[in-house]
Design an enzyme around this catalytic site. Structure first.
Site, short mmCIF file in Angstrom:
data_model
loop_
_atom_site.label_atom_id
_atom_site.label_comp_id
_atom_site.label_asym_id
_atom_site.label_seq_id
_atom_site.Cartn_x
_atom_site.Cartn_y
_atom_site.Cartn_z
N TYR A 120 -4.40 -2.10 1.76
CA TYR A 120 -4.05 -1.77 -0.02
C TYR A 120 -2.17 -2.12 -0.01
CZ TYR A 120 -3.66 -0.71 -4.48
OH TYR A 120 -2.82 -0.15 -6.10
N ASP B 225 4.78 -4.02 5.02
CA ASP B 225 4.78 -3.07 4.12
C ASP B 225 5.09 -1.56 4.11
OD1 ASP B 225 3.66 -1.67 1.82
OD2 ASP B 225 1.58 -2.59 1.29
N LYS C 134 7.42 3.58 -3.35
CA LYS C 134 7.78 5.60 -3.09
C LYS C 134 9.05 5.69 -2.88
CE LYS C 134 2.27 4.56 -1.74
NZ LYS C 134 1.83 5.81 -2.87
C1 LIG Z 1 1.24 0.33 1.78
C2 LIG Z 1 0.75 0.23 0.51
N1 LIG Z 1 1.55 -1.13 -0.43
C3 LIG Z 1 1.17 -0.81 -1.45
C4 LIG Z 1 1.44 -0.12 -2.34
C5 LIG Z 1 1.38 -0.33 -4.13
O1 LIG Z 1 2.25 0.35 -4.14
P1 LIG Z 1 2.86 0.90 -5.90
O2 LIG Z 1 1.76 2.14 -5.86
O3 LIG Z 1 4.26 1.40 -6.24
O4 LIG Z 1 1.91 -0.55 -7.06
C6 LIG Z 1 0.49 1.12 -2.17
C7 LIG Z 1 0.09 2.50 -3.07
O5 LIG Z 1 -0.08 3.00 -2.15
C8 LIG Z 1 0.45 1.08 -0.53
O6 LIG Z 1 0.20 2.51 -0.36
#
Ligand SMILES: Cc1ncc(COP(=O)(O)O)c(C=O)c1O
Length: 481
Positions: free
Chosen positions: A186, A281, A309
């Site tokens: 994700y 990421d 986060k």
């Molecule tokens: C690995 C990863 N990338 C991107 C995101 C997206 O971040 P946001 O919820 O701040 O848009 C998340 C959200 O849980 C994530 O776990």
């Protein structure tokens, strides 16, 4: 500056994969209808205020809830207080908080020293002015100190935005179009990456509302499959090339599909070979695994790093992208970008509120050694969970990357789309997650979807032992196979 990482011992990935395979090919081991009814009765008796709050929400919020991470059977819990390791609901019930808002609060909830700085900032200049504030520079400088590959840093509003920005920069810089992600990962909900979510191989299955053209240059390769990645890079090379390979360094869904210890180094090599940028990421892993992030732990320098986060210390506006001077120059335009400007922005991006919270949270995490302490709590929890799994002879699988603890009870994320029984299995195994999440919460522990647990520095041995007692009460009820 405290160095040290939350992972005390890297999980034995082949052994975990074998146990997961067993979990998905064995009968579902879950609570009975009577046991679920007893838990529902607990909610009826103990959470009437949440029930009423949920009814009010239902009228004006689609699905009745803005966040679905804790799952909401029989109704979402209305939380009125968060402190340290705990949450309190509107009926006064106290829960151990292993959701941790989805991961940003390694110091524990509502950590006072950071809150004090935020309150002082608000008193001085409010949350946002649209002008330069020193906290922006302090945060960028600090991130660079922790992660030298992040030479320049651009703060954005969320991880989703940061992924969009990283992809745009990669394309502007390389002049290539294709992006490759790992199946199951994700990376937020922007059009181009809602592809192969959660269950590898599912491609556009969740792409309702997204025109196919939006992800025409997105592809997924199976978790851990370096040969498939090489083949995809090769195929893309014959079609204009790959701008970026984006990975979650411990594996898709925060390591729900765990990456082997040498995976990232191999991806780095492949990216170099095919002149594609490597994007880490680190929305979850950034600072949670240690102040140096996953890149420090694995000793890999990605071209771009995506943050979310923790970067805003649990406060709003948590996103950012950082990387080498040359690639980051695409956000500024100018000579080094050869005039190729990647447009990004955001009215409330990089607000003094987000940057102050992020800066002071990172300073405190470093000063207190929070990532390592949270990791020790994760180790204690995982060890205890494994003992319970063995004691009750359950097929469940647990392992942890420091403070990211996985507890697979249904194996739904690991079903194989190519399996003829896939759709028969999907429903019951997905339902089971909701049931386990509900049972854990009724026993006093909030998890992420009943299957993931974030520990924090606030999780003392006593908190972890209380949590284990709660898990034990649920596991003890599971009927024998
Ligand atoms: C690995 C990863 N990338 C991107 C995101 C997206 O971040 P946001 O919820 O701040 O848009 C998340 C959200 O849980 C994530 O776990």
């Amino acid at each position: 500056m405290a160095h040290g990482y939350a992972i005390s011992e890297y999980p034995d990935v082949p052994a975990i994969e074998a146990r997961i395979k067993h979990l998905t090919t064995t009968k579902v081991r879950t609570l009975t209808a009577d046991q679920l009814a007893a838990y529902h009765a607990w909610y009826e008796r103990h959470t009437p205020a949440s029930r009423e709050a949920a009814a009010r929400a239902e009228a004006v919020i689609p699905g009745g809830v803005q966040h679905n991470l804790a799952l909401n059977d029989p109704w979402p819990l209305s939380i009125v207080r968060a402190q340290g390791a705990y949450l309190w609901d509107a009926d006064g019930n106290r829960y151990i908080d292993f959701l941790q808002a989805g991961g940003p609060t390694v110091l524990g909830s509502n950590y006072e020293p950071v809150r004090d700085k935020v309150v002082a900032l608000l008193a001085d200049c409010g949350p946002v002015t649209g002008m330069l504030h020193d906290s922006e520079t302090e945060l960028a400088r600090l991130i660079h100190d922790f992660m030298p590959a992040v030479q320049k840093f651009r703060m954005l509003g969320s991880g989703t935005e940061a992924v969009m920005a990283a992809i745009r920069a990669a394309r502007a810089y390389t002049g290539k179009a294709h992006i490759i992600k790992v199946g199951g990962a994700y990376h937020g909900w922007s059009d181009q990456v809602v592809f192969g979510l959660r269950i590898p191989g599912t491609g556009s299955l969740e792409a309702a509302g997204i025109p196919a053209g939006a992800y025409a240059t997105t592809s997924e390769t199976p978790p851990g499959d370096l040969e498939a990645l090489r083949a995809r890079l090769s195929a893309n090379a014959a079609d204009g090339g790959t701008a970026a390979v984006i990975v979650e360094p411990v594996g898709p869904e925060s390591g729900s599909h765990p990456a082997a210890a040498d995976f990232n180094a191999a991806v780095r090599e492949l990216c170099d070979k095919f002149a594609a940028l490597l994007v880490f990421d680190e929305v979850v892993t950034g600072f949670r695994l240690g102040m140096g992030g996953a890149q420090g732990y694995f000793g890999i320098a990605p071209d771009l790093t995506v943050f979310g986060k923790c970067v805003a210390g649990g406060y709003p506006g948590a996103g950012g992208v950082g990387g080498s001077e040359e690639v980051m120059a695409t956000f500024a335009g100018g000579l080094t970008a050869a005039g190729k400007r990647a447009l990004i922005g955001g009215t409330l991006s990089a607000s003094p509120l987000s940057c102050t919270a992020g800066y002071h949270a990172l300073v405190e995490m470093d000063r207190t050694g929070a990532p390592v302490k949270a990791g020790q709590a994760g180790d204690r929890l995982r060890t205890g969970l494994q003992e319970l799994i063995d004691k009750h002879d359950l097929p469940y699988v647990t392992y942890n990357f420091g403070s990211i603890v996985h507890l697979h009870t249904s194996g739904v994320l690991h079903l194989n789309l190519a399996d003829p029984g896939f759709f028969d299995q999907l429903g019951p195994r997905k339902d089971m997650l909701g049931h386990m999440s509900m049972a854990f919460a009724a026993e006093g522990v909030i998890t992420l979807a009943g299957s993931r647990i974030y520990t924090s520095m606030a999780d003392t041995d006593e908190v972890i032992d209380d949590a284990l007692a709660a898990f034990a009460r649920v596991f003890a009820q599971i009927p024998p196979a």
